[in-house]
Design a protein around this motif. Structure first.
Motif, PDB file in Angstrom:
ATOM      1  N   LEU A 277       1.003  -1.256  -0.009  1.00 41.03           N
ATOM      2  CA  LEU A 277      -0.172  -0.111   0.044  1.00 41.03           C
ATOM      3  C   LEU A 277       1.005   1.262  -0.149  1.00 41.03           C
ATOM      4  CD1 LEU A 277      -2.753   1.377   0.540  1.00 41.03           C
ATOM      5  CD2 LEU A 277      -2.410   1.125   2.890  1.00 41.03           C
ATOM      6  N   LEU A 278       0.613   2.445  -0.905  1.00 37.19           N
ATOM      7  CA  LEU A 278       1.632   3.268  -1.031  1.00 37.19           C
ATOM      8  C   LEU A 278       0.795   4.685  -0.763  1.00 37.19           C
ATOM      9  CD1 LEU A 278       2.982   2.120  -4.302  1.00 37.19           C
ATOM     10  CD2 LEU A 278       4.312   2.207  -2.165  1.00 37.19           C
ATOM     11  N   TRP A 279       1.264   5.642  -0.460  1.00 31.13           N
ATOM     12  CA  TRP A 279       0.657   6.815   0.045  1.00 31.13           C
ATOM     13  C   TRP A 279       1.707   7.947   0.121  1.00 31.13           C
ATOM     14  CZ3 TRP A 279       0.917   3.499   3.643  1.00 31.13           C
ATOM     15  CH2 TRP A 279       1.256   3.782   4.880  1.00 31.13           C
ATOM     16  N   HIS A 280       1.509   9.356  -0.193  1.00 31.45           N
ATOM     17  CA  HIS A 280       2.522  10.672  -0.129  1.00 31.45           C
ATOM     18  C   HIS A 280       2.548  10.953   1.229  1.00 31.45           C
ATOM     19  CE1 HIS A 280       4.346  14.226  -0.764  1.00 31.45           C
ATOM     20  NE2 HIS A 280       4.881  13.693  -1.925  1.00 31.45           N
ATOM     21  N   GLU A 281       3.517  11.503   1.975  1.00 34.29           N
ATOM     22  CA  GLU A 281       3.729  11.938   3.082  1.00 34.29           C
ATOM     23  C   GLU A 281       2.740  13.037   3.469  1.00 34.29           C
ATOM     24  OE1 GLU A 281       7.653  13.425   3.753  1.00 34.29           O
ATOM     25  OE2 GLU A 281       7.693  14.909   2.076  1.00 34.29           O
ATOM     26  N   SER A 282       2.314  13.791   2.319  1.00 36.99           N
ATOM     27  CA  SER A 282       1.365  14.888   2.448  1.00 36.99           C
ATOM     28  C   SER A 282      -0.052  14.369   3.109  1.00 36.99           C
ATOM     29  CB  SER A 282       1.032  15.688   1.166  1.00 36.99           C
ATOM     30  OG  SER A 282       0.596  14.902   0.138  1.00 36.99           O
ATOM     31  N   ALA A 283      -0.469  13.131   2.910  1.00 38.33           N
ATOM     32  CA  ALA A 283      -1.565  12.336   3.426  1.00 38.33           C
ATOM     33  C   ALA A 283      -1.418  11.761   4.696  1.00 38.33           C
ATOM     34  CB  ALA A 283      -2.078  11.448   2.260  1.00 38.33           C
ATOM     35  N   ALA A 284      -0.191  11.706   5.349  1.00 37.99           N
ATOM     36  CA  ALA A 284       0.338  10.928   6.368  1.00 37.99           C
ATOM     37  C   ALA A 284      -0.610  11.144   7.798  1.00 37.99           C
ATOM     38  CB  ALA A 284       1.534  11.003   6.690  1.00 37.99           C
ATOM     39  N   GLN A 285      -0.922  12.573   7.590  1.00 38.95           N
ATOM     40  CA  GLN A 285      -1.589  12.927   8.907  1.00 38.95           C
ATOM     41  C   GLN A 285      -3.283  13.098   8.733  1.00 38.95           C
ATOM     42  OE1 GLN A 285      -0.173  12.828  11.741  1.00 38.95           O
ATOM     43  NE2 GLN A 285       1.656  12.234  10.617  1.00 38.95           N
ATOM     44  N   ASP A 286      -3.605  12.881   7.449  1.00 41.42           N
ATOM     45  CA  ASP A 286      -5.041  12.921   7.085  1.00 41.42           C
ATOM     46  C   ASP A 286      -6.029  11.939   7.741  1.00 41.42           C
ATOM     47  OD1 ASP A 286      -7.468  13.461   5.949  1.00 41.42           O
ATOM     48  OD2 ASP A 286      -6.979  12.630   3.791  1.00 41.42           O
ATOM     49  N   PRO A 287      -6.755  12.160   8.398  1.00 45.81           N
ATOM     50  CA  PRO A 287      -7.483  10.922   9.262  1.00 45.81           C
ATOM     51  C   PRO A 287      -8.420  10.288   8.436  1.00 45.81           C
ATOM     52  CG  PRO A 287      -8.641  13.420   9.781  1.00 45.81           C
ATOM     53  CD  PRO A 287      -7.164  13.581   8.913  1.00 45.81           C
ATOM     54  N   GLY A 288      -9.105  10.760   7.409  1.00 48.48           N
ATOM     55  CA  GLY A 288      -9.502  10.310   6.294  1.00 48.48           C
ATOM     56  C   GLY A 288      -9.002   9.163   5.492  1.00 48.48           C
ATOM     57  N   ASN A 289      -7.757   9.477   5.060  1.00 46.56           N
ATOM     58  CA  ASN A 289      -6.834   8.781   4.436  1.00 46.56           C
ATOM     59  C   ASN A 289      -6.453   7.599   5.381  1.00 46.56           C
ATOM     60  OD1 ASN A 289      -4.058   7.883   3.201  1.00 46.56           O
ATOM     61  ND2 ASN A 289      -4.729   9.224   1.873  1.00 46.56           N
ATOM     62  N   ALA A 290      -6.191   7.758   6.514  1.00 46.21           N
ATOM     63  CA  ALA A 290      -5.486   6.753   7.489  1.00 46.21           C
ATOM     64  C   ALA A 290      -6.722   5.887   8.015  1.00 46.21           C
ATOM     65  CB  ALA A 290      -5.054   7.519   8.708  1.00 46.21           C
TER      66      ALA A 290
END
Length: 305
Positions: A277-290
């Motif tokens: 699973l891959l994601w960008h660091e800009s989304a690391a703290q996004d609660p919806g993305n998490a």
């Protein structure tokens, strides 16, 4: 007179509202937990930015000017909207969200995985929208960085270096042949594998698969008679021909209900296939993305064959 918004710090608008509401610099400083000097300095900047005194002294009070009275409503609205946006960004409630999530998925992974994820996600977030998006591997980092994708599922590659990643599972390659195949009955050796015609599943119209690359290291090659864009079509083609198909074991297990082919070990060594699973660091703290990342992990751990 035009007043570019770039000249006005958002913090200054908060100071403006505090002076207006509290009636003076001292009370505004107490409310904002700042020094009186800091508030006076901010007011000086506001006066320059608006080219207006904004507040004039009348006895012991600061009285707003006509311009200050004209803009206080829009300023309060703007500050309120910013506060709401910050609260919404810090809080995510699956039960009430209307958010749309875009997930980068190869066609084969969509076929084996997406329906299960959708079921789990919509059970918790009935107002959410999930979009499966095919992607070019070379563009995956840019798509995640620019928010075109919220996350993606793929194998490690040079294109994914620098992205945040979590392992999902490691699959092995197998061979599928229809039951009743004239040359394959419960087992397959390398000579039979090479003698058979093959169907190959790939969204690309040309190019070698991992199995071809492994054979090439031995100076060998196979005959690919048919190329399909997705694994489901390739599986169906095997059911109606004497061609064989090389695919991931997890894909074969997921496709067994479509047609119950023989699924046999690959007769030569090939590197395992680590899906992540891959994601960008800009989304690391996004609660919806998490939330969705956790759901992807749960889906792979709890329901994948």
């Amino acid at each position: 007179m035009t007043r570019p918004i770039s000249r006005i710090d958002l913090n200054l608008l908060g100071v403006f509202e505090a002076i207006y509401s509290r009636g003076g610099v001292t009370a505004a400083a107490r409310h904002l937990h700042l020094t009186q000097s800091a508030i006076s300095h901010s007011l000086a900047k506001l006066r320059v930015a608006f080219d207006d005194e904004l507040f004039v002294r009348f006895g012991n009070a600061m009285v707003p000017t006509a311009l200050a009275r004209a803009i206080i409503g829009p300023v309060r609205d703007a500050l309120g909207m910013v506060e709401q946006a910050l609260v919404a960004a810090a809080r995510f409630d699956p039960a009430t969200t209307q958010r749309s999530f875009r997930i980068g998925l190869r066609q084969a992974n969509e076929a084996r995985f997406f329906a299960d994820l959708v079921s789990r996600a919509l059970a918790q977030a009935p107002g959410a929208t999930l979009v499966s998006v095919n992607f070019r591997r070379s563009e995956i980092a840019a798509a995640l960085a620019h928010g075109e994708l919220d996350m993606a599922i793929d194998v490690p590659s040079a294109a994914s270096e620098g992205l945040l990643a979590e392992p999902l599972r490691t699959d092995t390659m197998v061979v599928a042949a229809r039951r009743g195949h004239p040359a394959v009955d419960g087992a397959i050796d390398l000579a039979t594998y090479l003698a058979c015609d093959h169907v190959h599943a790939s969204p690309r119209s040309t190019g070698l698969g991992l199995e071809d690359q492994a054979l090439a290291t031995k100076g060998l090659s196979r005959t690919v008679r048919v190329r399909c864009q997705n694994i489901w079509s390739a599986w169906q083609t095997v059911a109606r021909s004497d061609m064989i198909l090389t695919l991931l074991d997890a894909h074969a297990r997921a496709l067994r209900p479509v047609a119950d082919h023989q699924v046999l070990p690959l007769p030569f060594p090939i590197a395992a296939w680590p899906l992540q699973l891959l994601w960008h660091e800009s989304a690391a703290q996004d609660p919806g993305n998490a939330w969705l990342r956790a759901l992807v992990q749960e889906t792979f751990a709890g329901s994948m064959p």
